[in-house]
Design a protein around this motif. Structure first.
Motif, PDB file in Angstrom:
ATOM      1  N   ALA A 313       0.957  -1.099   0.151  1.00 41.06           N
ATOM      2  CA  ALA A 313       0.054  -0.050   0.013  1.00 41.06           C
ATOM      3  C   ALA A 313       0.819   1.214   0.103  1.00 41.06           C
ATOM      4  O   ALA A 313       1.796   1.292   0.618  1.00 41.06           O
ATOM      5  CB  ALA A 313      -0.976  -0.007   1.075  1.00 41.06           C
ATOM      6  N   LEU A 314       0.556   2.364  -0.795  1.00 44.48           N
ATOM      7  CA  LEU A 314       1.409   3.419  -0.928  1.00 44.48           C
ATOM      8  C   LEU A 314       0.651   4.473  -0.095  1.00 44.48           C
ATOM      9  O   LEU A 314      -0.533   4.311   0.487  1.00 44.48           O
ATOM     10  CB  LEU A 314       1.252   4.172  -2.370  1.00 44.48           C
ATOM     11  CG  LEU A 314       2.169   3.204  -3.273  1.00 44.48           C
ATOM     12  CD1 LEU A 314       2.020   3.944  -4.597  1.00 44.48           C
ATOM     13  CD2 LEU A 314       3.742   3.436  -3.072  1.00 44.48           C
ATOM     14  N   GLN A 315       1.555   5.370   0.493  1.00 48.47           N
ATOM     15  CA  GLN A 315       1.080   6.468   1.359  1.00 48.47           C
ATOM     16  C   GLN A 315       0.602   7.522   0.486  1.00 48.47           C
ATOM     17  O   GLN A 315       1.127   8.180  -0.371  1.00 48.47           O
ATOM     18  CB  GLN A 315       2.148   6.990   2.197  1.00 48.47           C
ATOM     19  CG  GLN A 315       2.848   6.129   3.151  1.00 48.47           C
ATOM     20  CD  GLN A 315       2.888   6.527   4.381  1.00 48.47           C
ATOM     21  OE1 GLN A 315       2.402   7.492   4.770  1.00 48.47           O
ATOM     22  NE2 GLN A 315       3.231   5.760   5.299  1.00 48.47           N
ATOM     23  N   ILE A 316      -0.621   7.966   0.797  1.00 51.66           N
ATOM     24  CA  ILE A 316      -1.070   9.115  -0.098  1.00 51.66           C
ATOM     25  C   ILE A 316      -1.859  10.146   0.887  1.00 51.66           C
ATOM     26  O   ILE A 316      -2.101   9.795   1.941  1.00 51.66           O
ATOM     27  CB  ILE A 316      -2.436   8.809  -0.987  1.00 51.66           C
ATOM     28  CG1 ILE A 316      -3.631   8.170  -0.230  1.00 51.66           C
ATOM     29  CG2 ILE A 316      -1.909   7.721  -2.146  1.00 51.66           C
ATOM     30  CD1 ILE A 316      -4.737   8.139  -0.978  1.00 51.66           C
ATOM     31  N   VAL A 328      -4.476   0.996   0.610  1.00 57.82           N
ATOM     32  CA  VAL A 328      -4.430  -0.414   0.170  1.00 57.82           C
ATOM     33  C   VAL A 328      -4.886  -0.798  -1.450  1.00 57.82           C
ATOM     34  O   VAL A 328      -4.568  -1.679  -1.895  1.00 57.82           O
ATOM     35  CB  VAL A 328      -5.096  -1.462   1.147  1.00 57.82           C
ATOM     36  CG1 VAL A 328      -4.342  -1.520   2.452  1.00 57.82           C
ATOM     37  CG2 VAL A 328      -6.577  -1.123   1.326  1.00 57.82           C
ATOM     38  N   GLY A 329      -5.636   0.391  -1.978  1.00 54.60           N
ATOM     39  CA  GLY A 329      -6.097   0.016  -3.308  1.00 54.60           C
ATOM     40  C   GLY A 329      -5.008   0.648  -4.433  1.00 54.60           C
ATOM     41  O   GLY A 329      -4.949   0.298  -5.347  1.00 54.60           O
ATOM     42  N   ILE A 330      -4.143   1.644  -3.724  1.00 53.91           N
ATOM     43  CA  ILE A 330      -3.117   2.250  -4.755  1.00 53.91           C
ATOM     44  C   ILE A 330      -1.807   1.926  -3.976  1.00 53.91           C
ATOM     45  O   ILE A 330      -1.304   1.724  -3.185  1.00 53.91           O
ATOM     46  CB  ILE A 330      -3.023   3.608  -4.295  1.00 53.91           C
ATOM     47  CG1 ILE A 330      -4.482   4.285  -4.852  1.00 53.91           C
ATOM     48  CG2 ILE A 330      -1.823   4.341  -5.217  1.00 53.91           C
ATOM     49  CD1 ILE A 330      -4.511   5.719  -4.873  1.00 53.91           C
ATOM     50  N   LEU A 331      -1.220   1.009  -4.994  1.00 52.88           N
ATOM     51  CA  LEU A 331      -0.044   0.296  -4.525  1.00 52.88           C
ATOM     52  C   LEU A 331       1.287   0.406  -5.308  1.00 52.88           C
ATOM     53  O   LEU A 331       1.346   0.803  -6.558  1.00 52.88           O
ATOM     54  CB  LEU A 331      -0.209  -1.585  -5.162  1.00 52.88           C
ATOM     55  CG  LEU A 331      -1.864  -2.023  -4.431  1.00 52.88           C
ATOM     56  CD1 LEU A 331      -2.119  -3.345  -4.922  1.00 52.88           C
ATOM     57  CD2 LEU A 331      -1.706  -2.038  -3.092  1.00 52.88           C
TER      58      LEU A 331
END
Lengths: 618, 244
Positions: A313-316, A328-331
């Motif tokens: 998961a990326l931090q946004i 958890v949807g932007i990986l």
């Protein structure tokens, strides 16, 4: 006596000379006579390379530039240079005279140096005097075609054979490959009706234009695919006509290579806004699918499901000033999720995706699906609808339960394909592909958009691209790899480096699982406490609403104590893991350093004692 | 052949008759293990290969092989048994060869006893066993080359300490032949072709090439030629010194 000495001395001198001569001679004669004992046959030419070499029609001339003098102090590089040289020699020997090899040592300030630069090699500056070092490969063919590997990087040793074979293959077919694109997304330059301005093409398209002859194909009028086109890229195919599908189907069976980008939610898809129903745009169906072809290939893909993965998961940041949160949807796929053995993904650092789907292979399918991008085991799926309604990404974590399955976000489909139109007939109709085909499947189109991988800055009218992820490299690698012949694609990179201690990894994994169970437990207890607090809150009268009741305080305190306890347990799990790993290491050290010597000493003592007994008996 | 076998057995047996052999093996095993785990960081680097183990072999041999070889001939010469040996019905060649084979087999035994490290790495992960096998072979061949040098030098002197030091020094040169340290020295006098030839004489570069997992005929020829040449010189030296 003196005579004898002289004789012996000269005999020894002759012996020394003979020795050097034998070594030098054998170096020259027995080049390539060797037994490759490595598991992956790292040092043997693969079948694909041999086939490419056997099929060269017009002669290809290779120029191998290596600054012999400039690298005198770099034995490591010289060893690698010898390896390259030997591989090139072997390739030349196998090409039946169609491949000529020139080995050039470009001295500083020489004409050879200029030639190296003209042929596309990159100079490596060394020393203060402006001397340059060259270590690269260039090639020409009979029709003035040129290609080069600007620098032969020792770190890319496992792809050396592929790179060189690709260069030779490119020169042997001697024309720029044609790539066809069918896209329902605004990937190329065009007129943007919403801003009434010309818009720039996406960065991936710009990169593609530099390397290939790119043709945009229109989906509605697509009836046949030009035989010139060697790679077809489908981006976000939506409701393709049967004619178009049939054209693609036959293109694949003819041996054409295909790259498909589908998506459960393509965020860049523009939907006509409806003034009477503004919410419709948010809920519009932005998915794409290729059901008919996927079915024929035995590929299972569900446009109504999005992959979630906690590991990648990326931090946004959702709002100005708010702390960034993990979505958890932007990986951001890194490390183990990118196939290290495939030339398209090896050596890449990160590939970012957003609301990606996944592929599976029907268990009856005779084809093979090699994962290129794969989730971790801490992944699960969620309905596309839920993803669209999302106001806070944190909600995706509610009830998050990893399925333990590795989801394939991008994969390479290989094998003999069957037609999706078995009912069609005709003289050109193919029911099955003759040779093994290649299709690359990617379940995300957002990865191609600039926002996920590149920043474009205007710098005095110049556009500077600044990539922060390798999405573009992945796209170009894929297309580039698919333009090659199937023989070329079959030359896999042979990864050598990664052979981890699986036993130690297992200890770590077990500990991680325990850790996660504890964490989930903590989360559940937190939810439970929150629920109780709300319950207690609702039972209070209005004027007390702002003050915590004693019950609430008690509940809170209980939770805090429990939290401390679990934290402690979590620390314990980590400590235990470290201790387990360390004690295994210590045990192994002891065995390897002391056990054998001890046994030898015991044996020696036993032997001595036995001997003494023997002597006493005598 | 039978004579060689008999002599070989006698020599090999004589190694184990004294505690020196056991001390040698114990030191070799303990050092090999300690270097692998402490200097090489075998466990910490987490890679299932035996690179940290084999990397130290040339340096271990540099001190341990001369210790084995120093007494091969110097001892016989000092105690006078060399005359006895040479009056036996064996040719000079047979004597040299049998002695060398016995010492080589002895080092081979020491090398074989490092097998727990192979088991260890197979337990920890899945290493490329072909590479490990090739490395063992390369290491054994390199030990043979070291030993042939030592055998010849031992024949040239009566003093074991001198034999030890000289052997270590010559082997050191052969080891370093491929490194800039030595090459730079020669570069002042010779063209690049000669420099590359000198680099091609290095134990280290041939050993590294085998331990990659490829048994190259050229590396085999190099080590066997080295052994052959030094043993021949060994026989010549004994013949010359017989009268001394």
């Amino acid at each position: 006596m003196n005579n004898r000495r002289l004789l012996t001395g000269s005999a020894l001198a002759i012996l020394a000379v003979l020795f050097v001569a034998v070594v030098l001679l054998s170096n020259a004669i027995f080049r390539g006579a060797r037994l490759d004992l490595t598991t992956n046959h790292l040092y043997t030419l693969s079948e694909g390379t041999k086939k490419i070499l056997g099929e060269i029609d017009e002669p290809v001339h290779l120029y191998y530039f290596f600054s012999d003098k400039g690298t005198q102090n770099n034995q490591g590089l010289r060893t690698y240079a010898t390896r390259v040289r030997e591989m090139l020699d072997e390739m030349a020997a196998r090409a039946g005279g169609k491949l000529k090899l020139d080995v050039i040592d470009p001295l500083p300030y020489s004409e050879d140096e200029d030639r190296a630069t003209t042929l596309g090699l990159q100079a490596i500056p060394v020393g203060q005097g402006g001397e340059n070092l060259f270590f690269g490969l260039a090639g020409t063919n009979s029709t003035n075609g040129k290609a080069a590997i600007p620098i032969l990087d020792p770190a890319k040793e496992e792809f050396l054979e592929y790179d060189v074979a690709k260069l030779i293959h490119g020169l042997a077919i001697s024309k720029k490959p044609v790539v066809g694109i069918v896209s329902s997304l605004p990937i190329s330059a065009g007129f943007d009706p919403s801003t009434r301005q010309m818009r720039d093409p996406w960065a991936v398209q710009q990169q593609l234009d530099q390397l290939f002859d790119v043709r945009q194909l229109s989906a509605p009028s697509l009836k046949t695919i030009d035989p010139d086109i060697s790679v077809l890229v489908l981006v976000h195919p939506k409701d393709l006509t049967d004619d178009a599908l049939y054209a693609i189907d036959q293109f694949v069976l003819r041996g054409g290579h295909l790259a498909v980008f589908v998506d459960p939610i393509a965020e860049s898809e523009q939907v006509q806004s409806d003034p009477s129903n503004p919410a419709a745009a948010a809920m519009a169906n932005k998915s794409s699918d290729l059901p008919k072809l996927f079915k024929a290939w035995g590929v299972l893909y569900d446009p109504n499901k999005v992959v979630l993965d906690r590991t990648y998961a990326l931090q946004i940041s959702t709002a100005q000033g708010a702390p960034p949160i993990r979505h958890v949807g932007i990986l951001g796929f890194t490390g183990a999720s990118l196939n290290p053995d495939d030339v398209t993904t090896a050596k890449l650092q990160t590939i970012n995706t957003s609301s990606a789907g996944f592929f599976q292979l029907d268990k009856d399918s005779p084809l093979k699906l090699v994962p290129l991008i794969q989730t971790s085991k801490d992944a699960t799926t969620v309905a596309t609808e839920r993803f669209k309604m999302l106001s806070d990404p944190k909600q995706l974590l509610n009830g998050y339960e990893p399925t333990g399955q590795l989801y394939i976000v991008a994969g390479r489909l290989q094998g003999k394909f069957k037609s999706a139109f078995p009912e069609k007939t005709g003289k050109d109709h193919l029911a099955e592909s003759k040779d093994d085909g290649q299709i690359v499947l990617v379940a995300d189109t957002d990865m191609l958009t600039d926002r996920l991988w590149v920043q474009i800055q205007n710098f005095f009218g110049q556009k500077l691209t600044n990539a922060f992820a390798n999405n573009g490299d992945f796209f170009i690698n894929t297309v580039d790899n698919l333009t090659g012949s199937s023989e070329l694609i079959s030359i896999r990179g042979r990864a050598t480096s990664q052979r981890p201690f699986t036993t130690v990894e297992r200890i770590k994994r077990t500990a991680d699982e325990r850790f996660r169970t504890k964490e989930t437990q903590l989360q559940q207890e937190l939810n439970e406490t929150e629920r109780k607090l709300t319950e207690l809150q609702s039972g209070k009268s209005k004027d007390q609403a702002m003050i915590l009741s004693p019950e609430q305080q008690g509940e809170l305190l209980k939770f805090q104590n429990r939290k401390l306890e679990i934290r402690k347990e979590l620390r314990g799990v980590r400590r235990q893991m470290d201790a387990d790993i360390e004690s295994l290491g210590t045990r192994l050290k002891m065995i390897n350093i002391f056990l054998m010597p001890l046994l030898v000493i015991l044996l020696a003592l036993g032997f001595a004692w036995w001997k003494r007994q023997q002597r006493a008996a005598n | 052949m039978n004579t060689i076998l008999t002599l070989f057995k006698r020599e090999l047996g004589s190694y184990f008759a004294t505690p020196v052999a056991y001390v040698f093996i114990v030191i070799f095993l303990a050092l090999a293990g300690a270097f692998t785990f402490y200097l090489g960081g075998f466990y910490e680097r987490g890679q299932a290969d035996l690179q940290p183990f084999f990397n130290f072999h040339p340096w271990l041999y540099l001190f341990l092989v001369p210790a084995v070889s120093m007494r091969m001939w110097a001892e016989e010469r000092k105690s006078g048994t060399i005359e006895l040996l040479l009056t036996l019905p064996v040719t000079m060649w047979q004597a040299v060869f049998a002695k060398f084979l016995a010492a080589w087999a002895f080092i081979g035994i020491a090398l074989l006893l490092t097998f727990p490290v192979w088991i260890t790495v197979d337990y920890l992960g899945s290493p490329d066993n072909g590479v490990i096998f090739a490395s063992y072979l390369g290491s054994f061949l390199m030990a043979g080359a070291f030993l042939a040098v030592g055998s010849c030098i031992s024949a040239a002197t009566r003093n074991q300490v001198v034999a030890f030091i000289l052997t270590a020094a010559v082997c050191f040169l052969f080891l370093l032949a491929g490194t800039p340290l030595v090459l730079d020295f020669f570069r002042a006098f010779f063209p690049q072709g000669v420099i590359d030839a000198i680099a091609g004489l290095s134990f280290l570069s041939h050993f590294t090439s085998i331990s990659k997992g490829v048994i190259d005929l050229r590396d085999m020829i190099y080590f066997l030629a080295t052994i052959g040449v030094w043993l021949y010189a060994n026989a010549v030296v004994i013949d010359l010194k017989k009268a001394d």
